[in-house]
Design a protein around this motif. Sequence first.
Motif, PDB file in Angstrom:
ATOM      1  N   ASP A  68       0.835  -1.204   0.000  1.00  0.00           N
ATOM      2  CA  ASP A  68       0.000   0.000   0.000  1.00  0.00           C
ATOM      3  C   ASP A  68       0.872   1.257   0.000  1.00  0.00           C
ATOM      4  O   ASP A  68       0.571   2.239  -0.694  1.00  0.00           O
ATOM      5  CB  ASP A  68      -0.929   0.017   1.213  1.00  0.00           C
ATOM      6  N   SER A  69       1.954   1.229   0.779  1.00  0.00           N
ATOM      7  CA  SER A  69       2.868   2.379   0.833  1.00  0.00           C
ATOM      8  C   SER A  69       3.519   2.613  -0.524  1.00  0.00           C
ATOM      9  O   SER A  69       3.621   3.756  -0.995  1.00  0.00           O
ATOM     10  CB  SER A  69       3.952   2.142   1.889  1.00  0.00           C
ATOM     11  N   CYS A  70       3.953   1.519  -1.162  1.00  0.00           N
ATOM     12  CA  CYS A  70       4.581   1.631  -2.492  1.00  0.00           C
ATOM     13  C   CYS A  70       3.577   2.095  -3.533  1.00  0.00           C
ATOM     14  O   CYS A  70       3.898   2.909  -4.415  1.00  0.00           O
ATOM     15  CB  CYS A  70       5.179   0.282  -2.893  1.00  0.00           C
ATOM     16  N   GLU A  72       0.884   3.941  -3.027  1.00  0.00           N
ATOM     17  CA  GLU A  72       0.616   5.367  -2.798  1.00  0.00           C
ATOM     18  C   GLU A  72       1.722   6.222  -3.379  1.00  0.00           C
ATOM     19  O   GLU A  72       1.461   7.285  -3.960  1.00  0.00           O
ATOM     20  CB  GLU A  72       0.481   5.631  -1.298  1.00  0.00           C
ATOM     21  N   TYR A  73       2.965   5.779  -3.251  1.00  0.00           N
ATOM     22  CA  TYR A  73       4.089   6.532  -3.806  1.00  0.00           C
ATOM     23  C   TYR A  73       4.000   6.610  -5.330  1.00  0.00           C
ATOM     24  O   TYR A  73       4.190   7.675  -5.928  1.00  0.00           O
ATOM     25  CB  TYR A  73       5.416   5.895  -3.393  1.00  0.00           C
ATOM     26  N   ILE A  74       3.708   5.465  -5.965  1.00  0.00           N
ATOM     27  CA  ILE A  74       3.610   5.433  -7.429  1.00  0.00           C
ATOM     28  C   ILE A  74       2.472   6.329  -7.906  1.00  0.00           C
ATOM     29  O   ILE A  74       2.607   7.060  -8.890  1.00  0.00           O
ATOM     30  CB  ILE A  74       3.431   3.989  -7.929  1.00  0.00           C
ATOM     31  N   TYR A  75       1.329   6.301  -7.201  1.00  0.00           N
ATOM     32  CA  TYR A  75       0.207   7.181  -7.554  1.00  0.00           C
ATOM     33  C   TYR A  75       0.594   8.646  -7.417  1.00  0.00           C
ATOM     34  O   TYR A  75       0.204   9.489  -8.228  1.00  0.00           O
ATOM     35  CB  TYR A  75      -0.996   6.886  -6.659  1.00  0.00           C
ATOM     36  N   GLN A  76       1.360   8.942  -6.399  1.00  0.00           N
ATOM     37  CA  GLN A  76       1.752  10.323  -6.128  1.00  0.00           C
ATOM     38  C   GLN A  76       2.830  10.809  -7.096  1.00  0.00           C
ATOM     39  O   GLN A  76       2.822  11.958  -7.531  1.00  0.00           O
ATOM     40  CB  GLN A  76       2.257  10.418  -4.691  1.00  0.00           C
ATOM     41  N   ILE A 226       1.599  -0.919 -11.139  1.00  0.00           N
ATOM     42  CA  ILE A 226       1.203  -1.269  -9.770  1.00  0.00           C
ATOM     43  C   ILE A 226       0.968  -2.775  -9.638  1.00  0.00           C
ATOM     44  O   ILE A 226       1.233  -3.363  -8.582  1.00  0.00           O
ATOM     45  CB  ILE A 226      -0.042  -0.452  -9.360  1.00  0.00           C
ATOM     46  N   LYS A 227       0.508  -3.413 -10.709  1.00  0.00           N
ATOM     47  CA  LYS A 227       0.294  -4.866 -10.675  1.00  0.00           C
ATOM     48  C   LYS A 227       1.592  -5.613 -10.391  1.00  0.00           C
ATOM     49  O   LYS A 227       1.575  -6.728  -9.849  1.00  0.00           O
ATOM     50  CB  LYS A 227      -0.304  -5.340 -12.007  1.00  0.00           C
ATOM     51  N   LYS A 287      14.984   6.683   0.409  1.00  0.00           N
ATOM     52  CA  LYS A 287      14.570   8.050   0.785  1.00  0.00           C
ATOM     53  C   LYS A 287      13.161   8.375   0.282  1.00  0.00           C
ATOM     54  O   LYS A 287      12.895   9.464  -0.241  1.00  0.00           O
ATOM     55  CB  LYS A 287      15.546   9.097   0.234  1.00  0.00           C
ATOM     56  N   ILE A 288      12.267   7.416   0.412  1.00  0.00           N
ATOM     57  CA  ILE A 288      10.868   7.615   0.027  1.00  0.00           C
ATOM     58  C   ILE A 288      10.031   7.711   1.296  1.00  0.00           C
ATOM     59  O   ILE A 288      10.027   6.778   2.112  1.00  0.00           O
ATOM     60  CB  ILE A 288      10.371   6.450  -0.864  1.00  0.00           C
TER      61      ILE A 288
END
Length: 352
Positions: A68-70, A72-76, A226-227, A287-288
């Motif tokens: 979920d954290s990863c 969210e980062y990709i979406y952002q 994301i998949k 550093k994410i």
Amino acid sequence: MIDLETHKVVDMLNSREPEKVEKWLKGYENIQMVSRDGSISYKKAIEKAHPDAIQISDGFHLIKNLTDSCKEYIYQKFSTSLVVGETKDQDFEQMVDDNKNVVHSEKEKAKLKLVKEVRELYSKGYSKRKISKLLNIHRNTVDKYLDNDFSPTNMNKGKRLPGMLDPYKEEMQVLKRSGKSNKEIFEIIRGEGYTGSYSNIGIYLAKRNLKIEDPKEIRVKRKDLIKLLYKPVEEVEALSKELYEKIIQRYPVIESIINLVNEFKQMLKSKNVEKLEEWIEKANNLKIRKIDKFVNGLKRDMQAVRNAIIYEYNNGLAEGSVNKLKVVKRIMYGRNKFEMLRQKVLFLENNG
């Protein structure tokens, strides 16, 4: 509360407050090991009620929180589609041709349907004028569609009639590359027999310039990237290994994130707890912020996370029991209070 050995519900509590959970747990003196989610409130309540009990952080929740954290980062960080490379000219032209074929096919189907309607109406006794009004087509079109020699299939599909510019195209490109203006090119080929308009030359050369200066882009959808957090590239239909190589070449951070998730899953699967510190260091080096937040959560609950790698126990039993509980709750909705729900669930567990 579910017994890890018998897989049966032991008890239920209608509160998450640490004090109430602590008091509830103290009623079960034989608790030696607890598998739970990442709630710090549960952690503290268990520590106070049973200081010597081994606490295990649930592996499913750990993986879910990381992915979920990863995600969210990709979406952002990335837009809905990403440029990953350029197509060759012939590839682009093939894509254009394929698109034209699709459009042509749809138009052909529509025409076939219309011809069929015209002929059916005519066979039922409708006049040509009536058919023209009903189908909103010209009377001459009705005559054409009723002609037995008429074929709705375009026999010239894919055949391009020669244009007035065709004999001069290669020469025009050479002249343009040598620095000649459109007007000068027009005068040269007109002297060689060209009878078309000046505007045709400008349109053709503009298209050629666009093709040379703006390479066509290959794009990948963000949702397909994301998949990759959940499955290997071979199982993502929209991606190939070659395309994935282009993605990570242009966006190396994506490879780092995917590798991080896969290594965490492998660490849990292989029960290699010695890899945890190394994994945390690798995660910190990215550093994410989203991933840093996840790592900080691990550090606050480090022993339970280590135990998640060491032991086989997890919260899968609880997830299944919660689904069963929800069914019972819906059946009883509005008619009984918590204590009745608790008694019914425990009865079903022991007599089901």
